[in-house]
Design an enzyme around this catalytic site. Structure first.
Site, PDB file in Angstrom:
ATOM      1  N   LYS A 182      -3.104  10.195  11.862  1.00 33.84           N
ATOM      2  CA  LYS A 182      -3.696  11.302  11.075  1.00 33.84           C
ATOM      3  C   LYS A 182      -4.642  10.730  10.015  1.00 33.84           C
ATOM      4  CE  LYS A 182      -1.230  13.083   7.558  1.00 33.84           C
ATOM      5  NZ  LYS A 182      -1.931  13.147   6.272  1.00 33.84           N
ATOM      6  N   ASP A 202       4.364   6.374   2.209  1.00 30.85           N
ATOM      7  CA  ASP A 202       4.603   7.454   3.186  1.00 30.85           C
ATOM      8  C   ASP A 202       5.902   7.249   3.961  1.00 30.85           C
ATOM      9  OD1 ASP A 202       1.095   7.962   4.053  1.00 30.85           O
ATOM     10  OD2 ASP A 202       2.293   8.568   2.328  1.00 30.85           O
TER      11      ASP A 202
HETATM   12  C1  EPZ Z   1      -3.879   8.398   1.139  1.00 29.11           C
HETATM   13  O1  EPZ Z   1      -3.932   9.356   0.107  1.00 29.11           O
HETATM   14  C2  EPZ Z   1      -3.059   9.043   2.256  1.00 29.11           C
HETATM   15  N1  EPZ Z   1      -3.711  10.266   2.699  1.00 29.11           N
HETATM   16  C3  EPZ Z   1      -1.660   9.370   1.734  1.00 29.11           C
HETATM   17  O2  EPZ Z   1      -0.899   9.886   2.829  1.00 29.11           O
HETATM   18  C4  EPZ Z   1      -1.008   8.075   1.261  1.00 29.11           C
HETATM   19  O3  EPZ Z   1       0.264   8.381   0.715  1.00 29.11           O
HETATM   20  C5  EPZ Z   1      -1.891   7.432   0.178  1.00 29.11           C
HETATM   21  O4  EPZ Z   1      -3.215   7.198   0.702  1.00 29.11           O
HETATM   22  C6  EPZ Z   1      -1.347   6.104  -0.301  1.00 29.11           C
HETATM   23  O5  EPZ Z   1      -1.157   5.261   0.782  1.00 29.11           O
HETATM   24  C7  EPZ Z   1      -4.792  10.189   3.518  1.00 29.11           C
HETATM   25  O6  EPZ Z   1      -5.270   9.125   3.860  1.00 29.11           O
HETATM   26  C8  EPZ Z   1      -5.369  11.490   3.962  1.00 29.11           C
HETATM   27  P1  EPZ Z   1      -4.680   7.230  -3.076  1.00 29.11           P
HETATM   28  P2  EPZ Z   1      -4.937   9.162  -1.141  1.00 29.11           P
HETATM   29  O7  EPZ Z   1      -6.002   7.726  -3.553  1.00 29.11           O
HETATM   30  O8  EPZ Z   1      -6.104   8.372  -0.736  1.00 29.11           O
HETATM   31  C9  EPZ Z   1      -4.534   7.509  -7.730  1.00 29.11           C
HETATM   32  C10 EPZ Z   1       0.394  11.490   3.973  1.00 29.11           C
HETATM   33  O9  EPZ Z   1       1.553  11.916   3.836  1.00 29.11           O
HETATM   34  N2  EPZ Z   1      -5.891   8.082  -7.771  1.00 29.11           N
HETATM   35  O10 EPZ Z   1      -4.598   5.914  -2.368  1.00 29.11           O
HETATM   36  O11 EPZ Z   1      -5.159  10.494  -1.752  1.00 29.11           O
HETATM   37  C11 EPZ Z   1      -3.497   8.477  -7.170  1.00 29.11           C
HETATM   38  O12 EPZ Z   1      -3.046   9.377  -8.162  1.00 29.11           O
HETATM   39  C12 EPZ Z   1      -0.480  11.266   2.756  1.00 29.11           C
HETATM   40  O13 EPZ Z   1      -0.132  11.211   5.076  1.00 29.11           O
HETATM   41  C13 EPZ Z   1      -6.553   8.178  -9.001  1.00 29.11           C
HETATM   42  O14 EPZ Z   1      -6.024   7.786 -10.019  1.00 29.11           O
HETATM   43  O15 EPZ Z   1      -4.048   8.295  -2.116  1.00 29.11           O
HETATM   44  C14 EPZ Z   1      -2.400   7.539  -6.717  1.00 29.11           C
HETATM   45  O16 EPZ Z   1      -1.547   7.253  -7.810  1.00 29.11           O
HETATM   46  C15 EPZ Z   1       0.238  11.587   1.447  1.00 29.11           C
HETATM   47  N3  EPZ Z   1      -7.787   8.723  -9.044  1.00 29.11           N
HETATM   48  C16 EPZ Z   1      -3.157   6.268  -6.334  1.00 29.11           C
HETATM   49  O17 EPZ Z   1      -4.489   6.417  -6.827  1.00 29.11           O
HETATM   50  C17 EPZ Z   1      -8.438   9.159  -7.932  1.00 29.11           C
HETATM   51  O18 EPZ Z   1      -9.601   9.632  -8.038  1.00 29.11           O
HETATM   52  C18 EPZ Z   1      -3.260   6.040  -4.848  1.00 29.11           C
HETATM   53  O19 EPZ Z   1      -3.651   7.252  -4.267  1.00 29.11           O
HETATM   54  C19 EPZ Z   1      -7.767   9.061  -6.682  1.00 29.11           C
HETATM   55  C20 EPZ Z   1      -6.496   8.520  -6.645  1.00 29.11           C
END
Ligand code: EPZ
Length: 434
Positions: A28, A317
């Site tokens: 996904k 995840d």
């Molecule tokens: C991706 O989400 C995945 N989703 C998530 O899977 C996964 O849990 C996550 O990466 C971490 O591995 C997809 O790829 C669609 P992040 P993402 O940005 O990219 C902070 C699932 O169940 N952050 O890596 O949204 C955020 O708060 C989903 O399949 C900022 O601070 O996660 C977090 O603490 C859930 N500012 C950290 O970065 C921003 O602008 C990592 O989040 C963006 C994120």
């Protein structure tokens, strides 16, 4: 599948009697970005091994709303035609429900010079800020106006400028968004402190195959030389095997199977989970594209301390599914969820099933095991906790009802059919006939 569908599961009461094979589907969290990347193409592209799941269908609807033609050639195979791209506004009702829609902003802004999108839906696992996206686009010369619905972002002179961007947090979707923005930007873009997930490497390699110039994939510094629209004619991308699905099923096997073979997966993307499960005493055999787990039935698993971490560390995840495993491990386990602040909300229902759990704060919890679980009626709060509840229901005694199956349908294709093939008594009751 309908809203309010639920699963009725007859638990095994701790027996390890499931046996058979599970074939892993496409990821996904890769295919959603490859779909968004179609915006960078001048002509067409074909995708295979595409999982038939809600989030994919939502992304396809979003792309159709932008003028992209999407045709299903057969199950798990799609053809996209991008000549008709003519809209820079993301459909609000779809993108609010699909966090991954945020990655569409990069290629759309890069190609059309403008993008309009709503505040992305937060979800139960955490705030999900987008500050990295807004600050990155400003660095590339875009201006951002905010209104009550969301954001209007415009590239000055209609073209993004290459820039050097340091991500203060390693972010998977921010890394992917700016790789795609850099493909059409003027000049060079250098991204630092990038996420290292294999889905990012797979996306970048696919874009390079179609004319992009991206280097450093799989490292924390990625450089993109801006150029023309990509060409996908005659090109086909096979979606990467889903490591989170494979990991979820590996945990299922450790908990409930006499003999489970997981096929069409990438074991090298599951090093962290395999290391933890092996340390706990699970017998795992690993092949080129398969993993086998075998139980005699009297195994004693040892408790572990687990800390989630950006790839290649233990994936957030898999934190909830792994917690179910820890309820059956001997001793006190400690969970430290370092990525999201709302990802321990499933513990309450687990406690009601008989697990001995203690949530210390929004990032940490303790589990004392092994404890027998008993069947309950439980509501999935999100995709991965929903899968964890299915695992808990399978090891529990008696019958469980797992609600909000639509969350599980977002990430796992035909999950009940696949689990039933292993000998599990699981039925989907449609929400329509409540
Ligand atoms: C991706 O989400 C995945 N989703 C998530 O899977 C996964 O849990 C996550 O990466 C971490 O591995 C997809 O790829 C669609 P992040 P993402 O940005 O990219 C902070 C699932 O169940 N952050 O890596 O949204 C955020 O708060 C989903 O399949 C900022 O601070 O996660 C977090 O603490 C859930 N500012 C950290 O970065 C921003 O602008 C990592 O989040 C963006 C994120």
């Amino acid at each position: 599948m309908a809203k309010d569908d639920r699963f009725i599961i007859t638990g095994l009461g701790g027996a390890k009697t499931l046996r058979g094979e599970l074939v892993i589907g496409g990821a996904k969290n890769e295919v959603l970005k490859v779909l968004a990347g179609s915006i960078l193409f001048c002509d067409e592209l074909t995708l295979t091994n595409v999982p038939e799941i809600e989030d994919v269908w939502r992304m396809i609807e979003l792309l159709k709303g932008l003028g992209i033609k999407v045709r299903q050639l057969e199950k798990n195979k799609y053809h996209l035609e991008t000549k008709g791209l003519n809209n820079f506004s993301l459909a609000s009702e779809i993108s609010k429900k699909l966090r991954a829609s945020i990655v569409v902003t990069g290629p759309l802004l890069a190609r059309l010079g403008k993008v309009v999108f709503p505040y992305p839906g937060g979800c139960v696992i955490g705030k999900r800020p987008i500050d990295l996206f807004l600050s990155g686009f400003e660095k590339m010369g875009a201006t951002i106006t905010e209104n009550e619905e969301g954001f209007v972002i415009e590239a000055s002179r209609g073209k993004l400028q290459g820039a050097e961007i340091f991500f203060k947090n390693q972010s998977v979707t921010a890394t992917e968004t700016f790789i795609m923005a850099g493909v059409l930007a003027e000049g060079q873009t250098v991204l630092k402190n990038c996420a290292l997930e294999p889905e990012i490497v797979s996306l970048g390699e696919w874009l390079n195959e179609c004319g992009a110039k991206i280097t450093g994939l799989g490292t924390s510094t990625i450089t993109i030389h801006g150029g023309d629209l990509l060409v996908g004619e005659g090109k086909t991308h096979e979606t990467l095997a889903d490591r989170i699905e494979a990991g979820s099923f590996l945990i299922l096997g450790a908990l409930t199977a006499a003999d489970l073979l997981i096929k069409k997966c990438r074991p090298e993307h599951l090093d962290a989970l395999i290391a933890y499960l092996s340390e706990a005493g699970v017998k795992i055999e690993i092949g080129f594209d398969w993993i086998k787990v075998i139980n005699k039935g009297d195994e004693k698993f040892t408790a572990l301390d687990v800390k989630t971490h950006e790839y290649p560390g233990f994936p957030t995840d898999l934190q909830a599914p792994f917690a179910i495993f820890l309820t059956q491990a001997d001793g006190q386990s400690y969970i430290f969820e370092t990525i999201f602040e709302g990802r321990l909300n499933y513990f309450e229902a687990l406690g009601r099933m008989g697990a001995k759990v203690k949530v210390l704060d929004s990032h940490r919890a303790i589990i004392d095991g092994p404890t027998p679980l008993s069947g309950r009626e439980i509501e999935s709060p999100d995709l991965r906790a929903g899968l964890a509840y299915v695992l808990a229901a399978i090891i529990a005694s008696d019958e469980s009802v797992v609600h909000n199956v639509e969350y599980i349908d977002r990430g796992y294709e035909e999950i009940e059919k696949r689990l039933a093939s292993l000998g599990l008594d699981i039925k989907r009751i449609s929400g329509n006939c409540s």
